[in-house]
Design a protein around this motif. Structure first.
Motif: not given
Lengths: 126, 733
Positions: A112-126
């Protein structure tokens, strides 16, 4: 909670033929973001591309994690409108929990790969 | 086992639905009306465990369940005050065939589909799975045991939801104690004593009753409870005393889901596909309980020319309430058939078929994700107040914008500008491509130089601004605004694909960090960091700064000596901290957007989208000097500018000064006497000028731009920009 790590990658914009012909290392995961764009993990500092106008960027702005196929299926079911590809290996990309995400489906695991600027938001949402 | 109704505990039996439990204790829903126990009508609604609009016939009783009937004005009341819904989980499911309803026909349809090798998903309301809408796709949305399911169907949706019973329309049909035949059977099976029962129409099974034939003329009762029914036997009205009235008036298909998917692969089976029975034309009484529409309202609207089903629905709101026409639709069709001598089809059905909570309706939805720069945590550690800006979290201030401002004007400061758009265009056609994109003479930019540019659309209106920086004859770096980079990337890709351009385009906005170093001691700081020789204004090149490989751009948005240091994202923190360390004795401070917006305004630099409108041409914003109409290549917007440049100007973006420390507001209006002449787009108190400076749109008056105006009741003067350092000596130092 899903914890992602910063990835060292190489991002290449070149002609499709040059991307097809490039000699990536054996352990490389090549995600074709577009016909003329590839995201290669891990980074390929010595890669040569047969396109004199290619843009090759050593890119540290991606975050990712390998997960089990079951975990990937759960992420997709909970947070994504599209279905995992049936034939493996395969790649897919689109919005997951509203965040641009790329998947590489290997036979026994999924990246699973995402742009790093969204890492915190992604971890929070998932 | 007990649950709580209106503050009083009542017992219930295992397997009881909530409605059954209440009736077992002789407690009727306070809305009154005929009960169906099938989830079709709005007559048993109550607030259950804080959720309004719950059909009590569809919910199993559970210990301690809190029920509030207070259903007195047609609907249960909505909660008061701010309600923050609990988050509801969502699930996306994929199948070939979805079957809604698991009665006999639903099970048969599912079995047939599975036998044909189809992947089938079934929804069974008795298992807590309730379809509430069908959307394009087709996509079936269902509420299922505390979750929301989004079922993506590849081939077909089968609606097997059965049929609903027709409710009576006659005066007094809002009294409690009226039941459909099926409801009476269900309640009798549950052991509910309905007292003396008069049945009209098809008689119920299992229920001790006296059956009468004829047309129901009215229900009579006291204290909201039925006590008799008046039936016309074809000759006279007969009154029958009773405790309950059971009506068997026929069926109509529960086909709202099929109707809302009428142009999708959705079909009904079983009773959901049957023709509706049509009851006698209603003569008096409430037709639509949800919206409180009676026969007299139908007469009124018919007399005013509303003769079609869809118009009657819109004109009266009948069928738009919580039951979505399940009660009123057969009667509306009957009424219109009687008046117009034609049976009209049902009105269009639209999602949702059921009431949902805010938590359910928002399940799986997200607000736009905000990106964080690589320095986000550094900003937080420094006490920054973060704000949303161009889809990024950015520091607004570190606590004292004036200190940040003065650091830029008198010492040195750094700012995280990693959010700025950064796009590379490479390829043999890079130059002709960029000539097409920009109104600037790109060919005259020399390698290692940068130029400020506007991005125009086909109408010649300003979309974005930024820099074009030439790396080689076939490679350029484009700098764009933080909020504009994604749109600009699509713009570039569209035009590249639409023309014969052999170019490669990469948006590296999120891939590179960028730090702006600005202030009179910038060159000294960068010298300490490894930049041996100051770069000339609007030049760029590669350099190692504090051990980090950077692409360095000399420019200025603050009005002071400025450099942007673009670097790999992984090195952002290292570079940021090194600059702060090296600049300690130079008075270095980071600055946020609050200081920056003031600094740039002193220089008269515009912000696209704040100072510009959707119809801002280069001429209107006084940037026509950037447009080279005769550069020898066509560019996007040129044809439009040829026309609009020939038209007399009607307004311009101009500067204003006001001798006060008071700041007007963005959007404040500008006046000449009693005449409105424009509005403010940006304003600040300028510490270094000790006055307020502004940008704003000013309309021409009799062919002239007014000079002396009034803003917020104070005199102001139109002046040339920039307000500060008009010769740009500091930026070029």
């Amino acid at each position: 909670m899903l914890a992602l790590n910063r990835l060292d990658t190489t991002r290449i914009i070149a002609t499709p033929a040059a991307l097809d012909a490039a000699a990536y290392t054996k352990d490389a995961v090549v995600i074709r973001i577009a016909p003329d764009e590839a995201l290669v993990i891990p980074a390929q500092p010595d890669l040569t591309v047969a396109d004199e106008h290619a843009i090759v960027l050593q890119d540290s702005a991606w975050s990712g994690v390998w997960v089990s196929p079951e975990k990937a299926a759960d992420i997709l079911e909970r947070h994504c409108e599209w279905e995992a590809p049936a034939a493996l290996p395969a790649q897919a990309q689109g919005a997951v929990a509203g965040i641009p995400t790329k998947f590489y489906f290997d036979t026994d695991r999924v990246l699973v790969v995402i742009p790093s600027p969204y890492q915190r938001e992604f971890e929070h949402r998932i | 086992m007990r649950l709580i109704v209106d503050g009083t505990p009542i017992p219930y039996q295992p397997g009881d639905k909530l409605l059954t439990a209440m009736l077992r204790n002789n407690i009727h829903p306070t809305g009154g009306g005929c009960l169906c126990t099938g989830g079709d009508c709005p007559h048993c609604l109550a607030t259950v465990d804080g959720v309004s609009y719950v059909r009590t016939c569809q919910v199993h009783a559970s210990p301690g369940m809190i029920v509030a009937r207070d259903h007195t004005a047609g609907y249960p009341p909505l909660p008061e005050g701010n309600v923050y819904p609990e988050e509801v989980a969502s699930r996306n499911l994929h199948c070939d065939v979805a079957v809604i309803g698991q009665g006999e026909s639903g099970q048969a349809a599912a079995t047939t589909a599975m036998a044909a090798g189809k992947k089938v998903i079934t929804l069974d309301v008795d298992q807590g799975q309730e379809a509430i809408g069908i959307y394009n796709g087709p996509l079936v949305v269902a509420r299922a045991n505390g979750e929301m399911w989004y079922i993506h169907v590849k081939e077909e949706v089968i609606v097997a939801t059965g049929a609903a019973e027709i409710h009576p329309v006659a005066p007094g049909n809002g009294l409690a104690g009226i039941y459909t035949a099926r409801a009476a059977e269900n309640l009798a099976r549950a052991g509910i004593d309905l007292g003396k029962v008069i049945s009209v129409g098809t008689a119920p099974n299992y229920v001790w009753h006296e059956h009468v034939s004829g047309r129901i003329m009215r229900f009579e009762g006291t204290d909201g409870k039925v006590s008799s029914v008046v039936v016309n036997d074809g000759a006279t009205d007969q009154t029958y005393a009773c405790d309950s009235v059971v009506v068997g008036l026929g069926f109509h298909p529960r086909d709202a889901l099929r109707r809302m998917g009428h142009d999708l692969p959705v079909r009904a089976v079983g009773d959901a596909a049957r023709e509706s029975d049509i009851p006698p034309c209603p003569l008096a009484g409430t037709v639509c309980t949800c919206s409180g529409i009676g026969v007299e309202e139908l007469d009124y609207i018919w007399d005013h020319g509303f003769h079609e089903m869809e118009l009657v629905k819109r004109g009266t709101l009948a069928g738009t309430g919580t039951c979505q026409g399940s009660v009123c639709l057969p009667h509306l069709r009957s009424y219109l058939q009687d008046r117009g001598q034609e049976l009209q089809p049902p009105f269009t059905a639209r999602p949702l078929t059921r009431q949902v909570t805010l938590g359910e309706i928002s399940a799986g939805a997200h607000h736009h994700a905000m990106a964080e720069s690589a320095l986000h945590d550094e900003h937080l550690k420094a006490g920054a107040q973060m704000e949303r800006f161009g889809h990024w979290w950015r520091p607004w201030t570190y606590g004292d914008w004036q200190a940040e401002y003065w650091a830029v004007r008198e010492a040195v400061s750094i700012m995280d500008v990693g959010t700025l758009g950064k796009i590379v265009v490479s390829g043999p056609d890079a130059l002709p491509f960029l000539e097409k994109i920009y109104p600037t003479d790109i060919a005259s930019i020399r390698t290692g130089r940068s130029r400020y540019v506007l991005l125009l659309d086909e109408r010649g209106f300003v979309m974005d601004d930024g820099l074009v920086c030439k790396e080689s004859d076939t490679r350029y770096i484009l700098s764009l605004t933080s909020g504009g980079s994604s749109h600009s990337e699509m713009w570039l890709r569209d035009w590249a694909a639409s023309g014969p351009y052999d170019v490669r385009i990469i948006n590296q906005t999120m891939s590179l960090g960028a730090i702006n170093v600005t202030g009179p001691y910038t060159n000294e700081l960068l010298k300490r960091a490894g930049l041996e020789k100051p770069m000339r204004f609007m030049r760029h090149g590669k350099a190692t700064i504090a051990g980090v490989d950077c692409h360095v751009f000399r420019l200025s948005f603050t009005g002071e000596t400025s450099y942007e240091l673009h670097h790999p994202l992984k090195d952002s923190v290292k570079l940021w901290r090194a600059l702060l360390d090296l600049g300690q004795d130079l008075g270095i401070k980071p600055h946020g957007l609050e200081a920056l917006t003031r600094l740039r305004l002193e220089k008269g630099h515009i912000i696209i989208g704040q100072d510009t409108d959707l119809d801002s041409t280069p001429r209107r914003i006084h940037h026509d000097w950037m447009v080279k109409m005769n550069k020898g290549a066509d560019f996007i917007g040129r044809q439009a500018l040829l026309r609009t440049n020939a038209i007399e100007l009607d307004k311009m973006l101009v500067g204003f000064e006001m001798d006060t420390r008071e700041e007007p507001n963005e959007g404040d209006t500008i006046w000449v006497g009693e005449e409105y002449v424009g509005y403010i787009t940006s304003r600040t108190y300028s510490p270094i000028l000790d006055k307020s400076v502004m940008l704003g749109w000013l309309f021409y008056q009799d062919g002239e731009l007014p000079t002396d105006v009034t803003i917020k009741g104070r005199p102001a003067k139109r002046v040339d920009v920039p307000f500060y350092d008009k010769e740009a000596a500091r930026a070029r130092a």
